[in-house]
Write a protein that holds these residues in place. Structure first.
Motif, PDB file in Angstrom:
ATOM      1  N   ARG A   1      13.401  -0.935   9.069  1.00  0.00           N
ATOM      2  CA  ARG A   1      12.558  -1.336  10.220  1.00  0.00           C
ATOM      3  C   ARG A   1      11.698  -2.551   9.866  1.00  0.00           C
ATOM      4  NH1 ARG A   1      12.514   4.199  11.642  1.00  0.00           N
ATOM      5  NH2 ARG A   1      10.845   4.669  10.182  1.00  0.00           N
ATOM      6  N   LEU A   2      11.221  -2.567   8.623  1.00  0.00           N
ATOM      7  CA  LEU A   2      10.396  -3.701   8.190  1.00  0.00           C
ATOM      8  C   LEU A   2      11.217  -5.001   8.173  1.00  0.00           C
ATOM      9  CD1 LEU A   2       7.682  -4.689   7.162  1.00  0.00           C
ATOM     10  CD2 LEU A   2       8.334  -3.987   4.852  1.00  0.00           C
ATOM     11  N   VAL A   3      12.470  -4.894   7.707  1.00  0.00           N
ATOM     12  CA  VAL A   3      13.356  -6.069   7.709  1.00  0.00           C
ATOM     13  C   VAL A   3      13.570  -6.568   9.143  1.00  0.00           C
ATOM     14  CG1 VAL A   3      15.703  -6.874   7.235  1.00  0.00           C
ATOM     15  CG2 VAL A   3      14.527  -5.459   5.568  1.00  0.00           C
ATOM     16  N   SER A   4      13.814  -5.615  10.046  1.00  0.00           N
ATOM     17  CA  SER A   4      14.022  -6.001  11.457  1.00  0.00           C
ATOM     18  C   SER A   4      12.810  -6.737  11.991  1.00  0.00           C
ATOM     19  CB  SER A   4      14.271  -4.761  12.322  1.00  0.00           C
ATOM     20  OG  SER A   4      15.443  -4.137  11.928  1.00  0.00           O
ATOM     21  N   ARG A   5      11.635  -6.219  11.643  1.00  0.00           N
ATOM     22  CA  ARG A   5      10.399  -6.846  12.135  1.00  0.00           C
ATOM     23  C   ARG A   5      10.251  -8.272  11.579  1.00  0.00           C
ATOM     24  NH1 ARG A   5       5.213  -5.316  13.917  1.00  0.00           N
ATOM     25  NH2 ARG A   5       4.405  -7.278  14.718  1.00  0.00           N
ATOM     26  N   LEU A   6      10.598  -8.441  10.295  1.00  0.00           N
ATOM     27  CA  LEU A   6      10.532  -9.783   9.697  1.00  0.00           C
ATOM     28  C   LEU A   6      11.471 -10.739  10.421  1.00  0.00           C
ATOM     29  CD1 LEU A   6      10.558  -8.937   5.865  1.00  0.00           C
ATOM     30  CD2 LEU A   6       8.709 -10.016   7.113  1.00  0.00           C
ATOM     31  N   GLN A   7      12.648 -10.226  10.745  1.00  0.00           N
ATOM     32  CA  GLN A   7      13.657 -11.105  11.341  1.00  0.00           C
ATOM     33  C   GLN A   7      13.458 -11.288  12.841  1.00  0.00           C
ATOM     34  OE1 GLN A   7      17.338  -9.437   9.843  1.00  0.00           O
ATOM     35  NE2 GLN A   7      16.941 -10.152   7.764  1.00  0.00           N
TER      36      GLN A   7
ATOM     37  N   VAL B   1       0.838  -1.209   0.000  1.00  0.00           N
ATOM     38  CA  VAL B   1       0.000   0.000   0.000  1.00  0.00           C
ATOM     39  C   VAL B   1       0.872   1.259   0.000  1.00  0.00           C
ATOM     40  CG1 VAL B   1      -1.798   1.285   1.236  1.00  0.00           C
ATOM     41  CG2 VAL B   1      -1.866  -1.226   1.196  1.00  0.00           C
ATOM     42  N   GLU B   2       1.881   1.278   0.899  1.00  0.00           N
ATOM     43  CA  GLU B   2       2.701   2.493   1.051  1.00  0.00           C
ATOM     44  C   GLU B   2       4.060   2.368   0.357  1.00  0.00           C
ATOM     45  OE1 GLU B   2       3.053   2.366   5.241  1.00  0.00           O
ATOM     46  OE2 GLU B   2       0.910   2.509   5.599  1.00  0.00           O
ATOM     47  N   ARG B   3       4.205   1.390  -0.505  1.00  0.00           N
ATOM     48  CA  ARG B   3       5.515   1.052  -1.077  1.00  0.00           C
ATOM     49  C   ARG B   3       6.277   2.242  -1.658  1.00  0.00           C
ATOM     50  NH1 ARG B   3       6.163  -4.413  -4.120  1.00  0.00           N
ATOM     51  NH2 ARG B   3       8.252  -4.352  -4.937  1.00  0.00           N
ATOM     52  N   GLU B   4       5.560   3.073  -2.425  1.00  0.00           N
ATOM     53  CA  GLU B   4       6.227   4.179  -3.128  1.00  0.00           C
ATOM     54  C   GLU B   4       6.748   5.246  -2.179  1.00  0.00           C
ATOM     55  OE1 GLU B   4       6.852   3.749  -6.256  1.00  0.00           O
ATOM     56  OE2 GLU B   4       5.678   1.903  -6.220  1.00  0.00           O
TER      57      GLU B   4
ATOM     58  N   ALA C   1      14.364   4.563   3.271  1.00  0.00           N
ATOM     59  CA  ALA C   1      15.320   3.484   3.571  1.00  0.00           C
ATOM     60  C   ALA C   1      15.171   3.024   5.016  1.00  0.00           C
ATOM     61  CB  ALA C   1      16.740   3.961   3.304  1.00  0.00           C
ATOM     62  N   ASP C   2      14.895   3.991   5.915  1.00  0.00           N
ATOM     63  CA  ASP C   2      14.709   3.620   7.331  1.00  0.00           C
ATOM     64  C   ASP C   2      13.458   2.772   7.519  1.00  0.00           C
ATOM     65  OD1 ASP C   2      16.981   4.831   8.157  1.00  0.00           O
ATOM     66  OD2 ASP C   2      16.014   6.686   8.850  1.00  0.00           O
ATOM     67  N   ASP C   3      12.388   3.123   6.783  1.00  0.00           N
ATOM     68  CA  ASP C   3      11.150   2.330   6.864  1.00  0.00           C
ATOM     69  C   ASP C   3      11.417   0.881   6.440  1.00  0.00           C
ATOM     70  OD1 ASP C   3       9.641   4.507   7.665  1.00  0.00           O
ATOM     71  OD2 ASP C   3       9.119   5.060   5.588  1.00  0.00           O
TER      72      ASP C   3
END
Lengths: 156, 139
Positions: A103-109, A91-94, A98-100
């Motif tokens: 943070r998303l990668v951290s949440r996945l891991q 939804v918010e991809r565009e 880089a920080d967002d």
């Protein structure tokens, strides 16, 4: 030299094993379990209906742990993760910085660490098993304690 | 050197600290693929090893709704990981990835698509996290 290599190769192939794990739920209600295997320490989860059994395997022996997870918290973890990924990635991809993304990668891991936290409060058992062995775990309900119990046994 | 490694390996196995197959896998190098299915329908995951001359099919697993499953002890090399939901939502996808020693790839299936991450690796753009556009899937 060639002979030695051939013997080593044959010995290696002979040693390649497989360890099976069966988890029986002998209680009347369904249970969400986490199974950590020697070849996948992060572990898998299975939802086992009362009276049912689930099976999995590891490519080699080691320590197998079976834990009953709090189902409600587990469901919330996955539905929250799904909402976050859907919102951020589709939804918010565009508009993501880089920080967002970081943070998303951290949440996945972090999912595995959160499962570790959830596993600390549930009934659990661990057992060591050899390369060609098998593990049987039994989930039962203790009506006196109003809690699940788990027992593990290994067969070589 | 070879003799020393052999002796150490022998005693590790004999003492039960490590199994023979695990020692073999750790010497050769291995990685894992984990799939988190956040949807309400099963997702079938197929892994094909592409490092061999003829692509060799390894295994298919069905990841149950709200389940976590995967493949451990995958040898280093090139693989195709195909993910397909029973309902077609999200649409099926294939990721051609390379497993190096210690790699832990994680796929998260949501209704809009499939996200991917590689443990310990940073992503700077959102495209890296979408299987359809991720550099980890060779795109």
């Amino acid at each position: 030299m060639k002979q030695a290599l051939t013997i080593l190769l044959v010995a290696t192939m002979a040693l390649t094993g497989c360890t099976t794990v069966d988890v029986f739920n002998i209680s009347e209600s369904s249970a969400r379990v986490r199974i950590t295997l020697p070849d996948t320490p992060a572990g898998y989860t299975r939802y086992i209906r009362g009276g049912d059994v689930t099976s999995t395997f590891s490519q080699y022996g080691g320590t197998v742990t079976v834990t009953v997870l709090p189902d409600q918290q587990y469901r919330e973890l996955l539905t929250d993760l799904a909402k976050l990924i859907s919102d951020r990635l589709w939804v918010e991809r565009e508009t993501l910085s880089a920080d967002d993304v970081s943070r998303l990668v951290s949440r996945l891991q972090d999912v595995n660490q959160e499962l570790e936290r959830q596993a600390q409060v549930g009934a659990s058992c661990s057992v060591r098993v050899s390369d060609f062995g098998s593990v049987t775990a039994t989930v039962s309900w203790d009506s006196g304690l109003s809690n699940y119990m788990v027992s593990c046994s290994a067969r070589e | 050197m070879v003799v020393v490694v052999g002796i150490v390996g022998f005693f590790l196995i004999r003492s039960g600290i490590i199994s023979a197959t695990r020692l073999e896998a750790q010497i050769a190098g291995e990685g894992t693929v984990t799939v988190i299915n956040t949807t309400e329908s099963p997702v079938r995951v197929e892994v094909i090893e592409r490092s061999t001359a003829d692509d060799s099919f390894l295994e298919t697993r069905a990841v149950e709704p709200l389940g976590i499953d995967g493949f451990g002890a995958l040898g280093t090399g090139d693989y195709a990981v195909g993910l397909r939901s029973d309902t077609g939502i999200p649409p099926p996808a294939t990721c051609n990835l390379t497993i190096s020693r210690g790699d832990d790839y994680q796929f998260v299936v949501v209704s809009q698509g499939i996200a991917i991450s590689l443990d310990g690796e940073e992503a700077k753009v959102a495209d890296d996290l979408d299987v359809e556009t991720s550099r980890w899937c060779g795109k």
